[in-house]
Design an enzyme around this catalytic site. Structure first.
Site, mmCIF file in Angstrom:
data_model
loop_
_atom_site.group_PDB
_atom_site.id
_atom_site.type_symbol
_atom_site.label_atom_id
_atom_site.label_comp_id
_atom_site.label_asym_id
_atom_site.label_seq_id
_atom_site.Cartn_x
_atom_site.Cartn_y
_atom_site.Cartn_z
ATOM 1 C CE LYS A 208 47.762 38.528 50.397
ATOM 2 N NZ LYS A 208 46.871 38.925 51.785
ATOM 3 N N GLY A 260 41.407 42.438 42.875
ATOM 4 C CA GLY A 260 41.727 43.358 43.865
ATOM 5 C C GLY A 260 41.627 44.654 43.218
ATOM 6 C CB SER A 261 42.801 47.989 44.211
ATOM 7 O OG SER A 261 44.141 47.688 44.836
ATOM 8 N N GLY A 265 47.061 45.769 41.132
ATOM 9 C CA GLY A 265 47.009 45.055 39.938
ATOM 10 C C GLY A 265 48.252 45.401 39.159
ATOM 11 C CD GLU A 282 38.159 39.368 36.633
ATOM 12 O OE1 GLU A 282 37.648 40.482 35.852
ATOM 13 O OE2 GLU A 282 38.579 38.670 36.370
ATOM 14 C CB CYS A 317 35.172 44.434 40.479
ATOM 15 S SG CYS A 317 34.829 42.735 40.391
ATOM 16 C CD GLU A 417 35.850 49.044 42.075
ATOM 17 O OE1 GLU A 417 37.138 48.895 42.627
ATOM 18 O OE2 GLU A 417 35.244 48.186 41.624
HETATM 19 P P1 NAI Z 1 43.703 45.532 47.547
HETATM 20 O O1 NAI Z 1 43.863 45.399 46.016
HETATM 21 O O2 NAI Z 1 44.665 46.167 48.286
HETATM 22 O O3 NAI Z 1 43.794 43.969 48.246
HETATM 23 C C1 NAI Z 1 43.578 43.023 47.465
HETATM 24 C C2 NAI Z 1 44.402 41.508 47.705
HETATM 25 O O4 NAI Z 1 45.694 41.974 47.381
HETATM 26 C C3 NAI Z 1 44.653 41.419 49.245
HETATM 27 O O5 NAI Z 1 44.761 40.239 49.036
HETATM 28 C C4 NAI Z 1 45.717 42.321 49.717
HETATM 29 O O6 NAI Z 1 46.679 41.684 50.762
HETATM 30 C C5 NAI Z 1 46.720 41.839 48.254
HETATM 31 N N1 NAI Z 1 47.698 42.953 48.082
HETATM 32 C C6 NAI Z 1 47.679 44.349 48.542
HETATM 33 N N2 NAI Z 1 48.897 44.916 48.411
HETATM 34 C C7 NAI Z 1 49.599 43.926 47.657
HETATM 35 C C8 NAI Z 1 50.960 43.982 47.125
HETATM 36 N N3 NAI Z 1 51.695 44.998 47.205
HETATM 37 N N4 NAI Z 1 51.374 42.687 46.591
HETATM 38 C C9 NAI Z 1 50.606 41.666 46.511
HETATM 39 N N5 NAI Z 1 49.414 41.529 47.038
HETATM 40 C C10 NAI Z 1 48.835 42.747 47.734
HETATM 41 O O7 NAI Z 1 42.174 45.820 47.900
HETATM 42 P P2 NAI Z 1 41.839 46.516 49.195
HETATM 43 O O8 NAI Z 1 42.713 47.503 49.775
HETATM 44 O O9 NAI Z 1 41.259 45.495 49.968
HETATM 45 O O10 NAI Z 1 40.379 47.433 48.536
HETATM 46 C C11 NAI Z 1 40.800 48.633 48.088
HETATM 47 C C12 NAI Z 1 39.882 48.812 46.763
HETATM 48 O O11 NAI Z 1 40.112 48.040 45.724
HETATM 49 C C13 NAI Z 1 38.511 48.686 47.083
HETATM 50 O O12 NAI Z 1 37.741 50.061 47.662
HETATM 51 C C14 NAI Z 1 37.969 48.662 45.647
HETATM 52 O O13 NAI Z 1 37.783 49.628 44.931
HETATM 53 C C15 NAI Z 1 38.879 47.900 44.986
HETATM 54 N N6 NAI Z 1 38.881 46.308 45.042
HETATM 55 C C16 NAI Z 1 38.307 45.734 43.976
HETATM 56 C C17 NAI Z 1 38.146 44.576 43.835
HETATM 57 C C18 NAI Z 1 37.623 43.498 42.803
HETATM 58 O O14 NAI Z 1 36.790 42.742 42.913
HETATM 59 N N7 NAI Z 1 38.048 43.854 41.703
HETATM 60 C C19 NAI Z 1 37.995 43.494 45.339
HETATM 61 C C20 NAI Z 1 38.820 44.393 46.455
HETATM 62 C C21 NAI Z 1 38.820 45.798 46.085
#
Ligand code: NAI
Ligand code: MG
Length: 525
Positions: A208, A260-261, A265, A282, A317, A417
């Protein structure tokens, strides 16, 4: 500096290939490619319409124009993609591991030939500068696919010296359908870091993509199709709750790999709990970057810029976003750093001269800005440089590289973060005290220290609570180096042999009794 040199080499290679194999792809071509991909998912080996008729818009963050649409998939699209991956599993897993590796290697070669076009598409949808970020990300993607391709013959078990009258051994076997959920900050690198080990190990995948950047990942997996049976690698797009959640919860999905966040996670872990499904996470980071007074400042200043991922707008990250400068060198480093940051060229990500592009979205821009506003409202703090949108760039989500001084370490600005080009800077004198602060966050992903003192370096490496630790450099994850966080930064490792063996296979213990009623008793002669 080394990274820059390496990146330059990779760029030169991609450029020379691109000029040989493609007709100098221009930005307009990337827009046409975005249009072609628009509205599609990839299921059963080909681009197709989603079952869901709804779509969302994909924006170019550098000029706020709409470059395409992606399907807003929901449970029915997840179902179709997971079923396709389920049907492909017996086919793909029956192919010998070394041939699977060979196919991934050939897919990487094809991706390399398409590298310049892919880099431009990535640049268009993420706002990451082509020269400093998008092209090197292609190189990272290839490096990871080739790493795992070459590790195919390591999918082996062991023989166990359990008993004389029994043959005992273990095998490493694929798990089944993998659900991979990725964010927008490095869509191609993350696609490779998940699909590479998952596929080489014999699993099939439903990826996804991130709603902010669904196109380059879709294109990359489309290019790989030529080397895969239909359904081995599928891509859907959509929002987290609507598409990510049903994917993670699907009973046929036997492994979830998420980047992701932290908040999401935790949800992924809960979804997986109901079906006892292994999960790799991650998550975020708030990396400390500690400079000792004896460090080589000529290395330190570019190292801080690289460590903070300023040419990726800090959207990483592994960024070293808490900078601890020893008081003796504090002013010197800050002057040099502010000077170097002021010289970074921010602007049109497609321009070859641009070093810093745009943040991914208005949402992220506002989020980063809110943290800077907290700092502005905190007595005793100072914004040493940056702090908002560059005056010359009224359109697009551009944000100046920003250094904040004097912030209390317990403030959310120093604890959470920010995921933008914002570093908080602290002066220190006592090594024990700086080590205490360095560890005083929930996160534990990356960390670096700069010194010529080996003893200090070793003490730092011993005491730091982080999964990816560096001395006298602060580079991004590289193929072959296990990468993953401690504490709230995640579970499991990526980018390495361990990641494939521990996270994308399951082991089986086999004991074959050779005819003895009690094989474990010593044989009588
Ligand atoms: P997010 O964690 O909301 O999204 C990442 C992925 O997870 C996207 O594909 C999203 O559609 C999916 N997702 C969101 N909610 C979900 C759920 N309930 N069930 C399954 N999948 C889901 O991250 P977002 O909103 O893009 O960024 C927010 C913050 O997260 C950033 O400001 C940063 O601090 C952190 N982040 C950390 C990353 C890393 O590399 N570890 C990458 C992106 C964001
Ligand atoms: Mg989110």
């Amino acid at each position: 500096m080394l990274r820059r040199r390496q990146d330059q080499l990779v760029n030169d290679r991609l450029e020379s290939r691109a000029s040989k194999e493609t007709v100098n792809p221009r930005p307009a071509e990337a827009r046409l490619e975005a249009q072609r991909l628009s509205g599609h998912v990839l299921v059963d080996g080909r681009l197709c319409d989603a079952l869901s008729p709804e779509r969302f818009e994909v924006e170019n963050p550098a000029d706020e124009t709409i470059i395409g649409q992606a399907p807003r998939c929901r449970a029915q699209d997840v179902e179709r993609a997971v079923q396709a991956a389920g049907r492909a599993f017996p086919v793909w897993s029956a192919i010998p591991a070394r041939e699977r590796g060979d196919r991934i290697r050939r897919a990487a070669d094809r991706l390399e030939a398409e590298g310049e076009r892919l880099a431009r598409l990535l640049c268009l949808e993420t706002g990451n500068a082509l020269a400093t970020q998008a092209r090197p990300e292609i190189a990272g993607m290839l490096e990871h696919l080739r790493l795992f391709a070459g590790l195919a013959s390591e999918l082996k078990g062991s023989t166990l010296p359990w008993a004389g009258d029994a043959l005992s051994y273990t095998t490493r076997e694929p798990i089944g359908v993998v659900g991979a959920i990725i964010p927008w900050n490095a869509p191609l690198f993350l696609t490779a870091a998940k699909l590479g080990p998952a596929l080489v190990a014999g699993n099939t995948v439903v990826l996804k993509s991130a709603e902010q950047a669904p196109l380059a990942a879709l294109r990359a997996v489309e290019i790989m199709q030529e080397f895969l049976p239909p359904g081995a690698a599928n891509v859907i797009s959509g929002y987290g709750e609507e598409a990510g959640k049903p994917l993670a919860e699907h009973p046929l999905v036997r492994k979830v790999s998420f980047t992701g966040s932290g908040a999401v996670g935790k949800m992924i872990l809960r979804y997986a709990a109901d079906k006892i499904c292994p999960v790799t996470l991650e998550l975020g980071g708030k990396g400390p970057n500690i400079v000792l007074p004896d460090a080589d400042l000529d290395l330190v200043v570019p190292g801080i810029i690289q460590g903070m991922r300023f040419t990726r707008q800090g959207q990483s990250c592994s960024a070293g976003s808490r900078l601890f400068l020893h008081a003796e060198i504090y002013e010197d480093v800050m002057d040099r750093l502010a000077g170097a940051l002021a010289r970074l060229r921010i602007g049109d990500p497609m321009d070859e001269a641009t070093e810093v592009g745009a943040l991914i979205s208005r949402e992220q821009f506002d989020r980063v800005y809110r943290y800077v506003e907290i700092a502005r409202g905190t007595p005793g703090t100072r914004i040493r440089c940056g702090g908002g949108r560059p005056a010359a760039l009224p359109k697009g989500y551009f944000f100046e590289p920003t250094l904040i001084e004097g912030m209390p370490h317990e403030s959310p600005v120093c604890q959470e973060e920010i995921f933008g080009p914002v570093a908080t800077v602290f002066a220190w004198r006592d090594f024990d005290e700086v080590m205490r602060l360095a560890n005083e966050v929930d996160y534990g992903l990356s960390a670096a220290l700069w010194t010529r003192d080996l003893e200090r370096a070793l003490r730092f490496a011993q005491r730091i609570q982080a999964g990816f630790v560096q001395v006298n450099q602060f580079i991004t994850p590289r193929a072959g180096l296990p990468y993953g966080g401690w504490k709230s930064s995640g579970l499991g490792k990526e980018c390495s042999l361990e990641s494939m063996l521990e996270h994308f296979t399951q082991s089986k213990t086999v004991i074959i009794n050779r005819g003895s009623p009690r094989p474990e008793t010593p044989p009588r002669h």
